[in-house]
Enzyme design. Structure first.
Site, PDB file in Angstrom:
ATOM      1  N   THR A 106      -7.905   3.268   8.487  1.00  0.00           N
ATOM      2  CA  THR A 106      -9.144   2.485   8.534  1.00  0.00           C
ATOM      3  C   THR A 106      -9.273   1.792   9.890  1.00  0.00           C
ATOM      4  O   THR A 106      -8.441   0.964  10.247  1.00  0.00           O
ATOM      5  CB  THR A 106      -9.127   1.429   7.404  1.00  0.00           C
ATOM      6  OG1 THR A 106      -8.671   2.064   6.217  1.00  0.00           O
ATOM      7  CG2 THR A 106     -10.491   0.838   7.193  1.00  0.00           C
TER       8      THR A 106
ATOM      9  N   ASN B 249       0.846  -1.194   0.000  1.00  0.00           N
ATOM     10  CA  ASN B 249       0.000   0.000   0.000  1.00  0.00           C
ATOM     11  C   ASN B 249       0.886   1.250   0.000  1.00  0.00           C
ATOM     12  O   ASN B 249       1.739   1.408   0.874  1.00  0.00           O
ATOM     13  CB  ASN B 249      -0.899  -0.032   1.253  1.00  0.00           C
ATOM     14  CG  ASN B 249      -1.805   1.173   1.337  1.00  0.00           C
ATOM     15  OD1 ASN B 249      -1.361   2.301   1.193  1.00  0.00           O
ATOM     16  ND2 ASN B 249      -3.080   0.937   1.573  1.00  0.00           N
TER      17      ASN B 249
ATOM     18  N   ARG C 281      -9.356   8.015  -0.857  1.00  0.00           N
ATOM     19  CA  ARG C 281     -10.315   8.427   0.173  1.00  0.00           C
ATOM     20  C   ARG C 281     -11.205   9.533  -0.351  1.00  0.00           C
ATOM     21  O   ARG C 281     -10.816  10.309  -1.232  1.00  0.00           O
ATOM     22  CB  ARG C 281      -9.575   8.890   1.429  1.00  0.00           C
ATOM     23  CG  ARG C 281      -8.804   7.787   2.122  1.00  0.00           C
ATOM     24  CD  ARG C 281      -8.229   8.285   3.428  1.00  0.00           C
ATOM     25  NE  ARG C 281      -9.238   8.352   4.450  1.00  0.00           N
ATOM     26  CZ  ARG C 281      -9.378   7.462   5.432  1.00  0.00           C
ATOM     27  NH1 ARG C 281      -8.533   6.440   5.555  1.00  0.00           N
ATOM     28  NH2 ARG C 281     -10.336   7.594   6.318  1.00  0.00           N
TER      29      ARG C 281
ATOM     30  N   ARG D 273      -7.046  12.805   0.954  1.00  0.00           N
ATOM     31  CA  ARG D 273      -5.964  13.302   1.827  1.00  0.00           C
ATOM     32  C   ARG D 273      -4.582  12.806   1.379  1.00  0.00           C
ATOM     33  O   ARG D 273      -3.594  13.413   1.699  1.00  0.00           O
ATOM     34  CB  ARG D 273      -6.212  12.914   3.279  1.00  0.00           C
ATOM     35  CG  ARG D 273      -6.070  11.437   3.572  1.00  0.00           C
ATOM     36  CD  ARG D 273      -6.124  11.166   5.051  1.00  0.00           C
ATOM     37  NE  ARG D 273      -7.465  11.321   5.586  1.00  0.00           N
ATOM     38  CZ  ARG D 273      -7.872  10.725   6.709  1.00  0.00           C
ATOM     39  NH1 ARG D 273      -7.032  10.001   7.405  1.00  0.00           N
ATOM     40  NH2 ARG D 273      -9.104  10.857   7.130  1.00  0.00           N
TER      41      ARG D 273
ATOM     42  N   HIS E  45      -3.377  -4.901   7.725  1.00  0.00           N
ATOM     43  CA  HIS E  45      -3.502  -3.769   8.647  1.00  0.00           C
ATOM     44  C   HIS E  45      -2.605  -3.950   9.871  1.00  0.00           C
ATOM     45  O   HIS E  45      -2.748  -4.912  10.616  1.00  0.00           O
ATOM     46  CB  HIS E  45      -4.945  -3.510   9.116  1.00  0.00           C
ATOM     47  CG  HIS E  45      -5.140  -2.050   9.436  1.00  0.00           C
ATOM     48  ND1 HIS E  45      -4.738  -1.493  10.626  1.00  0.00           N
ATOM     49  CD2 HIS E  45      -5.624  -1.029   8.687  1.00  0.00           C
ATOM     50  CE1 HIS E  45      -4.990  -0.195  10.602  1.00  0.00           C
ATOM     51  NE2 HIS E  45      -5.517   0.114   9.427  1.00  0.00           N
TER      52      HIS E  45
ATOM     53  N   HIS F 263       1.044   6.204   1.856  1.00  0.00           N
ATOM     54  CA  HIS F 263       1.867   7.124   2.646  1.00  0.00           C
ATOM     55  C   HIS F 263       3.019   7.751   1.863  1.00  0.00           C
ATOM     56  O   HIS F 263       3.625   8.709   2.341  1.00  0.00           O
ATOM     57  CB  HIS F 263       2.308   6.466   3.949  1.00  0.00           C
ATOM     58  CG  HIS F 263       1.111   6.169   4.800  1.00  0.00           C
ATOM     59  ND1 HIS F 263       0.201   7.153   5.127  1.00  0.00           N
ATOM     60  CD2 HIS F 263       0.613   5.019   5.305  1.00  0.00           C
ATOM     61  CE1 HIS F 263      -0.793   6.614   5.814  1.00  0.00           C
ATOM     62  NE2 HIS F 263      -0.563   5.326   5.940  1.00  0.00           N
TER      63      HIS F 263
ATOM     64  N   GLU G 129      -8.599   0.326  -2.795  1.00  0.00           N
ATOM     65  CA  GLU G 129      -9.418   0.344  -1.579  1.00  0.00           C
ATOM     66  C   GLU G 129     -10.326   1.554  -1.667  1.00  0.00           C
ATOM     67  O   GLU G 129      -9.864   2.652  -1.998  1.00  0.00           O
ATOM     68  CB  GLU G 129      -8.547   0.510  -0.339  1.00  0.00           C
ATOM     69  CG  GLU G 129      -7.700  -0.678  -0.013  1.00  0.00           C
ATOM     70  CD  GLU G 129      -6.840  -0.380   1.218  1.00  0.00           C
ATOM     71  OE1 GLU G 129      -7.060   0.633   1.904  1.00  0.00           O
ATOM     72  OE2 GLU G 129      -5.940  -1.163   1.471  1.00  0.00           O
TER      73      GLU G 129
ATOM     74  N   GLU H  80     -10.785  -9.674   2.984  1.00  0.00           N
ATOM     75  CA  GLU H  80      -9.504  -9.341   3.591  1.00  0.00           C
ATOM     76  C   GLU H  80      -9.756  -9.220   5.092  1.00  0.00           C
ATOM     77  O   GLU H  80     -10.588  -8.420   5.531  1.00  0.00           O
ATOM     78  CB  GLU H  80      -8.946  -8.019   3.030  1.00  0.00           C
ATOM     79  CG  GLU H  80      -7.629  -7.651   3.708  1.00  0.00           C
ATOM     80  CD  GLU H  80      -6.932  -6.439   3.077  1.00  0.00           C
ATOM     81  OE1 GLU H  80      -7.183  -6.124   1.895  1.00  0.00           O
ATOM     82  OE2 GLU H  80      -6.129  -5.819   3.799  1.00  0.00           O
TER      83      GLU H  80
ATOM     84  N   HIS I  14      -5.607   3.537  -1.466  1.00  0.00           N
ATOM     85  CA  HIS I  14      -6.929   3.882  -0.934  1.00  0.00           C
ATOM     86  C   HIS I  14      -7.255   5.297  -1.400  1.00  0.00           C
ATOM     87  O   HIS I  14      -6.628   6.256  -0.954  1.00  0.00           O
ATOM     88  CB  HIS I  14      -6.875   3.809   0.598  1.00  0.00           C
ATOM     89  CG  HIS I  14      -8.199   4.043   1.268  1.00  0.00           C
ATOM     90  ND1 HIS I  14      -8.379   3.881   2.619  1.00  0.00           N
ATOM     91  CD2 HIS I  14      -9.414   4.419   0.783  1.00  0.00           C
ATOM     92  CE1 HIS I  14      -9.634   4.156   2.941  1.00  0.00           C
ATOM     93  NE2 HIS I  14     -10.280   4.491   1.842  1.00  0.00           N
TER      94      HIS I  14
END
Ligand code: PXP
Length: 246
Positions: free
Chosen positions: A101, A7, A45, A49, A191, A10, A70, A151, A43
């Protein structure tokens, strides 16, 4: 082999901190793939963000492994998914104020809405995974609405601060994975997984894919993204080798 999806939200978080163009999650994805990861996860969003629509479009063009989008189960995102055509959509809950999340989707509560979204995406040949807590009632509901992939949220395992707590949470993940496999579902997990807690989750045979973000990007700040991905792949492969000897 258990697949690793990285992922890259970041990477975009760092870029957005200055509102400029660096670092670019798109070029990061190329390095991650060349380091041996089997997939790229983002993801998008609702508040944008970190990952932006532009990132998703470019990633769809350059990702050669597997692009996992996602997203919240809302019509804006469904339309984007239909337009972009990711290899997989992972439906996740989303609250505006959360840092990340928090918890899985409540499939029992949102059964009808999720069933409709699943049908729509399946009809358009998009595979769908549902991010849920390791809870048999939620898994049963996911199966009932036609989910073929789940998941499992590993957050409670990752946040257990005692050995005993970690063993109990790992057992929940294992039992949930077995339960879902009995319905014929494919099972991923993710996660909060990191270089210290990955091994016992990667040793679960029923889990085919691990999706990891924060720990790999954090390590990459220190050692570079390719080495960070290779180190995580090595831990996952070693756990895989041990489980096949057992
Ligand atoms: N899987 C899902 C569905 C997620 O929402 C996230 C967080 O974006 C992850 C995996 C990765 O979590 P982490 O960044 O803690 O590795």
């Amino acid at each position: 082999m258990t697949r690793l999806g990285v992922n890259i939200d970041h990477v975009a978080t760092i870029r957005q901190a200055r509102g400029g163009r660096e670092p670019d999650p798109v070029s990061t994805a190329i390095l991650i793939e060349s380091a041996g990861a089997e997939g790229i996860v983002v993801h998008l969003r609702e508040d944008r963000r970190h990952i932006q629509d532009r990132d998703l479009k470019l990633l769809r063009e350059i990702v050669t492994t597997h692009l996992n989008l996602e997203m919240a189960p809302v019509s804006e995102m469904v339309n984007i998914a239909l337009d972009i055509g990711p290899d997989l959509v992972t439906l996740v809950p989303e609250r505006r104020a959360e840092l990340t999340t928090e918890g899985g989707l409540d499939v029992i509560k949102h059964r009808d809405k999720l069933r409709k979204i699943l049908n729509n995406l399946h009809k358009n040949n998009i595979r769908v995974s549902i991010f849920i807590d390791p809870d048999s009632k939620q898994i049963e509901a996911a199966n009932e609405i036609g989910a073929k992939i789940i998941e499992i949220h590993t957050g409670r395992y990752a946040e257990s601060h005692t050995k005993e707590g970690q063993i109990i949470e790992r057992e929940n993940i294992l039992n949930s994975a077995l339960f879902a496999r009995n319905f014929g579902m494919n099972v991923s997990a993710g996660h909060g997984l990191n270089y210290r807690n990955i091994t016992s989750v990667a040793a679960i045979k029923e889990i085919e894919e691990l999706n990891i973000g924060h720990s790999i990007i954090s390590r990459a700040v220190m050692v570079g993204i390719e080495r960070a991905v290779m180190e995580m792949k090595k831990l996952i492969n070693e756990a895989y080798a041990v489980r096949h000897l057992a």
